[in-house]
Scaffold this motif. Structure first.
Motif, PDB file in Angstrom:
ATOM      1  N   ARG A   1      -1.497  10.518  19.779  1.00 35.63           N
ATOM      2  CA  ARG A   1      -2.421  11.475  19.188  1.00 35.63           C
ATOM      3  C   ARG A   1      -3.685  11.587  20.048  1.00 35.63           C
ATOM      4  O   ARG A   1      -4.164  12.691  20.325  1.00 35.63           O
ATOM      5  CB  ARG A   1      -2.791  11.025  17.775  1.00 35.63           C
ATOM      6  CG  ARG A   1      -3.174  12.158  16.876  1.00 35.63           C
ATOM      7  CD  ARG A   1      -3.396  11.731  15.433  1.00 35.63           C
ATOM      8  NE  ARG A   1      -2.424  10.770  14.962  1.00 35.63           N
ATOM      9  CZ  ARG A   1      -2.711   9.705  14.226  1.00 35.63           C
ATOM     10  NH1 ARG A   1      -3.943   9.455  13.874  1.00 35.63           N
ATOM     11  NH2 ARG A   1      -1.776   8.880  13.830  1.00 35.63           N
ATOM     12  N   LEU A   2      -4.213  10.463  20.489  1.00 35.76           N
ATOM     13  CA  LEU A   2      -5.402  10.466  21.339  1.00 35.76           C
ATOM     14  C   LEU A   2      -5.106  11.116  22.677  1.00 35.76           C
ATOM     15  O   LEU A   2      -5.910  11.894  23.197  1.00 35.76           O
ATOM     16  CB  LEU A   2      -5.900   9.029  21.555  1.00 35.76           C
ATOM     17  CG  LEU A   2      -7.140   8.879  22.399  1.00 35.76           C
ATOM     18  CD1 LEU A   2      -8.339   9.516  21.705  1.00 35.76           C
ATOM     19  CD2 LEU A   2      -7.417   7.412  22.679  1.00 35.76           C
TER      20      LEU A   2
ATOM     21  N   LYS B   1      -1.081   6.471  17.329  1.00 31.70           N
ATOM     22  CA  LYS B   1      -2.501   6.703  17.626  1.00 31.70           C
ATOM     23  C   LYS B   1      -2.710   7.001  19.102  1.00 31.70           C
ATOM     24  O   LYS B   1      -3.497   7.872  19.454  1.00 31.70           O
ATOM     25  CB  LYS B   1      -3.334   5.481  17.211  1.00 31.70           C
ATOM     26  CG  LYS B   1      -3.478   5.339  15.721  1.00 31.70           C
ATOM     27  CD  LYS B   1      -4.240   4.085  15.365  1.00 31.70           C
ATOM     28  CE  LYS B   1      -4.291   3.880  13.862  1.00 31.70           C
ATOM     29  NZ  LYS B   1      -4.928   2.622  13.509  1.00 31.70           N
TER      30      LYS B   1
ATOM     31  N   ASP C   1      -2.915  13.414  23.257  1.00 30.95           N
ATOM     32  CA  ASP C   1      -2.788  14.858  23.052  1.00 30.95           C
ATOM     33  C   ASP C   1      -4.143  15.527  22.850  1.00 30.95           C
ATOM     34  O   ASP C   1      -4.332  16.683  23.203  1.00 30.95           O
ATOM     35  CB  ASP C   1      -1.883  15.155  21.843  1.00 30.95           C
ATOM     36  CG  ASP C   1      -0.427  14.787  22.119  1.00 30.95           C
ATOM     37  OD1 ASP C   1      -0.078  14.635  23.304  1.00 30.95           O
ATOM     38  OD2 ASP C   1       0.337  14.654  21.148  1.00 30.95           O
ATOM     39  N   ARG C   2      -5.090  14.795  22.269  1.00 27.82           N
ATOM     40  CA  ARG C   2      -6.416  15.364  22.018  1.00 27.82           C
ATOM     41  C   ARG C   2      -7.306  15.358  23.245  1.00 27.82           C
ATOM     42  O   ARG C   2      -8.134  16.223  23.414  1.00 27.82           O
ATOM     43  CB  ARG C   2      -7.134  14.549  20.935  1.00 27.82           C
ATOM     44  CG  ARG C   2      -6.649  14.822  19.574  1.00 27.82           C
ATOM     45  CD  ARG C   2      -7.509  14.095  18.588  1.00 27.82           C
ATOM     46  NE  ARG C   2      -6.804  13.909  17.342  1.00 27.82           N
ATOM     47  CZ  ARG C   2      -7.079  12.997  16.466  1.00 27.82           C
ATOM     48  NH1 ARG C   2      -8.052  12.158  16.678  1.00 27.82           N
ATOM     49  NH2 ARG C   2      -6.398  12.892  15.358  1.00 27.82           N
ATOM     50  N   THR C   3      -7.170  14.335  24.082  1.00 34.33           N
ATOM     51  CA  THR C   3      -8.051  14.181  25.230  1.00 34.33           C
ATOM     52  C   THR C   3      -7.559  15.072  26.357  1.00 34.33           C
ATOM     53  O   THR C   3      -6.514  14.845  26.929  1.00 34.33           O
ATOM     54  CB  THR C   3      -8.070  12.714  25.708  1.00 34.33           C
ATOM     55  OG1 THR C   3      -8.353  11.887  24.589  1.00 34.33           O
ATOM     56  CG2 THR C   3      -9.111  12.509  26.776  1.00 34.33           C
TER      57      THR C   3
END
Length: 194
Positions: A84-85, A81, A87-89
């Motif tokens: 993933r966060l 998680k 990579d998204r932010t």
């Protein structure tokens, strides 16, 4: 004689005794004592004491294994998680730093390569020409880049295109910075009038 009887029991049941759970059970001195007592004096009470002690030990082993698995899998999920966060932010430099949105993070980053080229173009000229104290305080709240653009436009009388070439950016960016600088000046001056 008693030691021989215990050794024979462990020899006959060697495969079961080498089981990791039974090994950990027998590593406790109290449990080993109960097993030896049950081997030497095989009464129902002694067998029951060993059985109860083993059940308690087995339940504890299961609990520890369960918690260990929970920790392991939750840590894996947490890492997934977090990655993933991460990579998204994305870092957004064009977004306003305050609610007004007048100054962006991109404007606050200084470009070291521009500094020496601008020394001959930008000095204290704009701030030297201002006599109004409120306007001077408002100008000092602007970023260095905004001040440079205002000075190039109003003191040096350069066009937006010339400023963009000098600062190595697009004319649209210069126009945006110019508009934001004027809006910020207007906002701070209107606050002071109130």
């Amino acid at each position: 004689m008693e030691n021989q009887k215990i050794e024979e029991f462990f020899y006959r049941n060697n495969e079961q005794v080498n089981n990791p759970i039974i090994k950990s059970f027998l590593s406790d001195f109290n449990n080993l004592y109960l097993v030896q007592k049950a081997i030497l004096y095989p009464t129902e009470r002694n067998k029951k004491l060993v059985d109860e002690s083993f059940q308690s030990h087995y339940i504890n082993v299961r609990k520890i294994k369960y918690v260990s698995n929970l920790i392991y899998f939750f840590s894996l999920d947490f890492d997934k998680k977090r990655r993933r966060l991460q990579d998204r932010t994305l870092l957004i430099l064009d977004k306003g730093l305050s609610e007004e949105g007048s100054t962006t993070a991109k404007e606050l980053i200084e470009d070291a390569s521009i500094g020496k080229e601008l020394d001959h173009l930008v000095g204290e000229g704009l701030l030297d020409n201002i006599e109004d104290e409120q306007l001077l305080k408002s100008l000092r709240k602007l970023t260095v880049k905004q001040l440079q653009i205002l000075e190039m436009i109003y003191v040096k009388e350069l066009s937006i295109k010339e400023i963009a070439q000098t600062l190595q950016t697009t004319p649209q960016n210069i126009s945006n910075l110019h508009r934001k600088a004027l809006n910020k000046l207007k906002h701070t001056l209107s606050k002071k009038e109130e």
